[in-house]
Design a protein around this motif. Structure first.
Motif, PDB file in Angstrom:
ATOM      1  N   PHE A  13       3.520  -3.364  -9.522  1.00  0.00           N
ATOM      2  CA  PHE A  13       4.359  -2.406 -10.241  1.00  0.00           C
ATOM      3  C   PHE A  13       5.110  -3.087 -11.375  1.00  0.00           C
ATOM      4  CE2 PHE A  13       8.662  -0.691 -10.791  1.00  0.00           C
ATOM      5  CZ  PHE A  13       8.336   0.519 -11.386  1.00  0.00           C
ATOM      6  N   LEU A  14       5.723  -4.236 -11.109  1.00  0.00           N
ATOM      7  CA  LEU A  14       6.494  -4.940 -12.138  1.00  0.00           C
ATOM      8  C   LEU A  14       5.607  -5.366 -13.308  1.00  0.00           C
ATOM      9  CD1 LEU A  14       8.898  -7.046  -9.896  1.00  0.00           C
ATOM     10  CD2 LEU A  14       9.504  -5.070 -11.308  1.00  0.00           C
ATOM     11  N   LYS A  15       4.404  -5.838 -13.018  1.00  0.00           N
ATOM     12  CA  LYS A  15       3.471  -6.205 -14.087  1.00  0.00           C
ATOM     13  C   LYS A  15       3.095  -4.980 -14.920  1.00  0.00           C
ATOM     14  CE  LYS A  15       1.332 -10.096 -11.716  1.00  0.00           C
ATOM     15  NZ  LYS A  15       0.124 -10.580 -11.030  1.00  0.00           N
ATOM     16  N   THR A  16       2.837  -3.874 -14.238  1.00  0.00           N
ATOM     17  CA  THR A  16       2.464  -2.640 -14.922  1.00  0.00           C
ATOM     18  C   THR A  16       3.628  -2.092 -15.736  1.00  0.00           C
ATOM     19  OG1 THR A  16       0.940  -2.145 -13.109  1.00  0.00           O
ATOM     20  CG2 THR A  16       1.485  -0.329 -14.579  1.00  0.00           C
ATOM     21  N   LEU A  17       4.846  -2.193 -15.199  1.00  0.00           N
ATOM     22  CA  LEU A  17       6.035  -1.707 -15.891  1.00  0.00           C
ATOM     23  C   LEU A  17       6.227  -2.402 -17.230  1.00  0.00           C
ATOM     24  CD1 LEU A  17       8.557   0.108 -15.862  1.00  0.00           C
ATOM     25  CD2 LEU A  17       9.746  -1.705 -14.617  1.00  0.00           C
ATOM     26  N   GLN A  18       5.933  -3.686 -17.282  1.00  0.00           N
ATOM     27  CA  GLN A  18       6.086  -4.432 -18.539  1.00  0.00           C
ATOM     28  C   GLN A  18       5.216  -3.853 -19.646  1.00  0.00           C
ATOM     29  OE1 GLN A  18       5.154  -8.488 -17.508  1.00  0.00           O
ATOM     30  NE2 GLN A  18       7.184  -8.863 -16.669  1.00  0.00           N
ATOM     31  N   GLU A  19       4.065  -3.305 -19.281  1.00  0.00           N
ATOM     32  CA  GLU A  19       3.122  -2.811 -20.278  1.00  0.00           C
ATOM     33  C   GLU A  19       3.176  -1.296 -20.461  1.00  0.00           C
ATOM     34  OE1 GLU A  19      -0.490  -4.334 -18.653  1.00  0.00           O
ATOM     35  OE2 GLU A  19       0.162  -6.413 -18.883  1.00  0.00           O
ATOM     36  N   SER A  20       3.929  -0.611 -19.625  1.00  0.00           N
ATOM     37  CA  SER A  20       3.968   0.851 -19.647  1.00  0.00           C
ATOM     38  C   SER A  20       5.058   1.373 -20.576  1.00  0.00           C
ATOM     39  CB  SER A  20       4.222   1.397 -18.243  1.00  0.00           C
ATOM     40  OG  SER A  20       3.185   1.014 -17.384  1.00  0.00           O
ATOM     41  N   ASP A  21       4.889   2.635 -20.960  1.00  0.00           N
ATOM     42  CA  ASP A  21       5.885   3.283 -21.808  1.00  0.00           C
ATOM     43  C   ASP A  21       7.012   3.907 -21.005  1.00  0.00           C
ATOM     44  OD1 ASP A  21       4.550   2.634 -24.173  1.00  0.00           O
ATOM     45  OD2 ASP A  21       3.323   4.440 -24.092  1.00  0.00           O
ATOM     46  N   ALA A  26       4.295   3.737 -15.055  1.00  0.00           N
ATOM     47  CA  ALA A  26       4.071   2.519 -14.270  1.00  0.00           C
ATOM     48  C   ALA A  26       3.864   2.838 -12.787  1.00  0.00           C
ATOM     49  CB  ALA A  26       5.245   1.562 -14.444  1.00  0.00           C
ATOM     50  N   LEU A  27       4.636   3.798 -12.279  1.00  0.00           N
ATOM     51  CA  LEU A  27       4.471   4.203 -10.879  1.00  0.00           C
ATOM     52  C   LEU A  27       3.068   4.743 -10.645  1.00  0.00           C
ATOM     53  CD1 LEU A  27       7.888   5.973 -10.234  1.00  0.00           C
ATOM     54  CD2 LEU A  27       7.083   3.905  -9.081  1.00  0.00           C
ATOM     55  N   GLU A  28       2.618   5.598 -11.527  1.00  0.00           N
ATOM     56  CA  GLU A  28       1.295   6.206 -11.377  1.00  0.00           C
ATOM     57  C   GLU A  28       0.183   5.174 -11.534  1.00  0.00           C
ATOM     58  OE1 GLU A  28       1.296   9.393 -14.230  1.00  0.00           O
ATOM     59  OE2 GLU A  28       2.704  10.590 -13.032  1.00  0.00           O
ATOM     60  N   ALA A  29       0.285   4.327 -12.548  1.00  0.00           N
ATOM     61  CA  ALA A  29      -0.765   3.341 -12.818  1.00  0.00           C
ATOM     62  C   ALA A  29      -0.876   2.278 -11.730  1.00  0.00           C
ATOM     63  CB  ALA A  29      -0.517   2.686 -14.174  1.00  0.00           C
ATOM     64  N   SER A  30       0.236   1.955 -11.101  1.00  0.00           N
ATOM     65  CA  SER A  30       0.215   0.908 -10.074  1.00  0.00           C
ATOM     66  C   SER A  30       0.100   1.467  -8.657  1.00  0.00           C
ATOM     67  CB  SER A  30       1.482   0.054 -10.169  1.00  0.00           C
ATOM     68  OG  SER A  30       2.624   0.837  -9.861  1.00  0.00           O
ATOM     69  N   ALA A  31       0.092   2.795  -8.530  1.00  0.00           N
ATOM     70  CA  ALA A  31       0.050   3.469  -7.212  1.00  0.00           C
ATOM     71  C   ALA A  31       1.219   3.043  -6.336  1.00  0.00           C
ATOM     72  CB  ALA A  31      -1.288   3.211  -6.519  1.00  0.00           C
ATOM     73  N   PRO A  33       4.555   4.022  -4.647  1.00  0.00           N
ATOM     74  CA  PRO A  33       5.237   5.261  -4.246  1.00  0.00           C
ATOM     75  C   PRO A  33       6.698   5.296  -4.711  1.00  0.00           C
ATOM     76  CG  PRO A  33       4.139   4.217  -2.370  1.00  0.00           C
ATOM     77  CD  PRO A  33       4.104   3.243  -3.500  1.00  0.00           C
ATOM     78  N   LYS A  34       7.141   6.470  -5.155  1.00  0.00           N
ATOM     79  CA  LYS A  34       8.518   6.630  -5.641  1.00  0.00           C
ATOM     80  C   LYS A  34       9.535   6.259  -4.567  1.00  0.00           C
ATOM     81  CE  LYS A  34       7.549  10.275  -8.959  1.00  0.00           C
ATOM     82  NZ  LYS A  34       7.792  11.666  -9.348  1.00  0.00           N
ATOM     83  N   HIS A  35       9.273   6.656  -3.330  1.00  0.00           N
ATOM     84  CA  HIS A  35      10.234   6.350  -2.264  1.00  0.00           C
ATOM     85  C   HIS A  35      10.353   4.847  -2.035  1.00  0.00           C
ATOM     86  CE1 HIS A  35       6.545   6.138   0.193  1.00  0.00           C
ATOM     87  NE2 HIS A  35       7.257   5.390   1.013  1.00  0.00           N
ATOM     88  N   LEU A  36       9.261   4.125  -2.264  1.00  0.00           N
ATOM     89  CA  LEU A  36       9.311   2.672  -2.106  1.00  0.00           C
ATOM     90  C   LEU A  36      10.099   2.029  -3.244  1.00  0.00           C
ATOM     91  CD1 LEU A  36       8.454   0.350  -0.305  1.00  0.00           C
ATOM     92  CD2 LEU A  36       6.302   0.235  -1.545  1.00  0.00           C
ATOM     93  N   LEU A  37      10.028   2.623  -4.426  1.00  0.00           N
ATOM     94  CA  LEU A  37      10.814   2.122  -5.563  1.00  0.00           C
ATOM     95  C   LEU A  37      12.303   2.210  -5.248  1.00  0.00           C
ATOM     96  CD1 LEU A  37      11.157   1.108  -8.485  1.00  0.00           C
ATOM     97  CD2 LEU A  37      11.042   3.502  -9.204  1.00  0.00           C
ATOM     98  N   CYS A  38      12.734   3.369  -4.791  1.00  0.00           N
ATOM     99  CA  CYS A  38      14.155   3.558  -4.454  1.00  0.00           C
ATOM    100  C   CYS A  38      14.595   2.584  -3.370  1.00  0.00           C
ATOM    101  CB  CYS A  38      14.406   4.990  -4.012  1.00  0.00           C
ATOM    102  SG  CYS A  38      14.157   6.182  -5.328  1.00  0.00           S
ATOM    103  N   SER A  39      13.767   2.425  -2.370  1.00  0.00           N
ATOM    104  CA  SER A  39      14.083   1.512  -1.270  1.00  0.00           C
ATOM    105  C   SER A  39      14.152   0.066  -1.765  1.00  0.00           C
ATOM    106  CB  SER A  39      13.018   1.645  -0.177  1.00  0.00           C
ATOM    107  OG  SER A  39      13.219   0.702   0.837  1.00  0.00           O
TER     108      SER A  39
END
Length: 111
Positions: A13-21, A26-31, A33-39
């Motif tokens: 996710f972090l790698k994808t976030l660097q390249e995402s708009d 980034a959440l979608e491209a890296s699969a 889950p939103k709940h895991l991000l919050c956690s």
């Protein structure tokens, strides 16, 4: 095994976030889950630090681009020094002058 999977998901996710708009992209491209991000943001200090670093860099770039488009250097200077004071506010800190009596206001050059 779950811990390694979570770690891999976070890293991807972090790698994808660097390249995402956006974070959503980034959440979608890296699969991831939103709940895991919050956690992860609330429980994993190193993940939070890496996430903040990426987001702050993206905000800094956006501020610079917006200021360059508007050709207003004052906005850029104001935005960067207020948003990222440790990086852009290089002026030495002045120690406050002590008033001789409580409540007395001392103006520069009034001494």
């Amino acid at each position: 095994m779950q811990k390694n999977t979570d770690k891999t998901l976070k890293e991807n996710f972090l790698k994808t976030l660097q390249e995402s708009d956006s974070v959503t992209e980034a959440l979608e491209a890296s699969a991831f889950p939103k709940h895991l991000l919050c956690s992860a943001l609330s429980k994993d200090k190193s993940f939070l630090k890496a996430f903040d670093k990426i987001i702050n860099l993206k905000l800094e770039i956006a501020l610079i681009e917006a200021a360059l488009k508007s050709k207003t250097a004052g906005i850029l200077c104001f935005s960067l020094t207020n948003r990222l004071p440790k990086k852009y506010n290089k002026s030495p800190k002045e120690s406050p002058k002590k008033a001789e009596t409580p409540g007395k206001i001392i103006y520069d050059g009034d001494e």
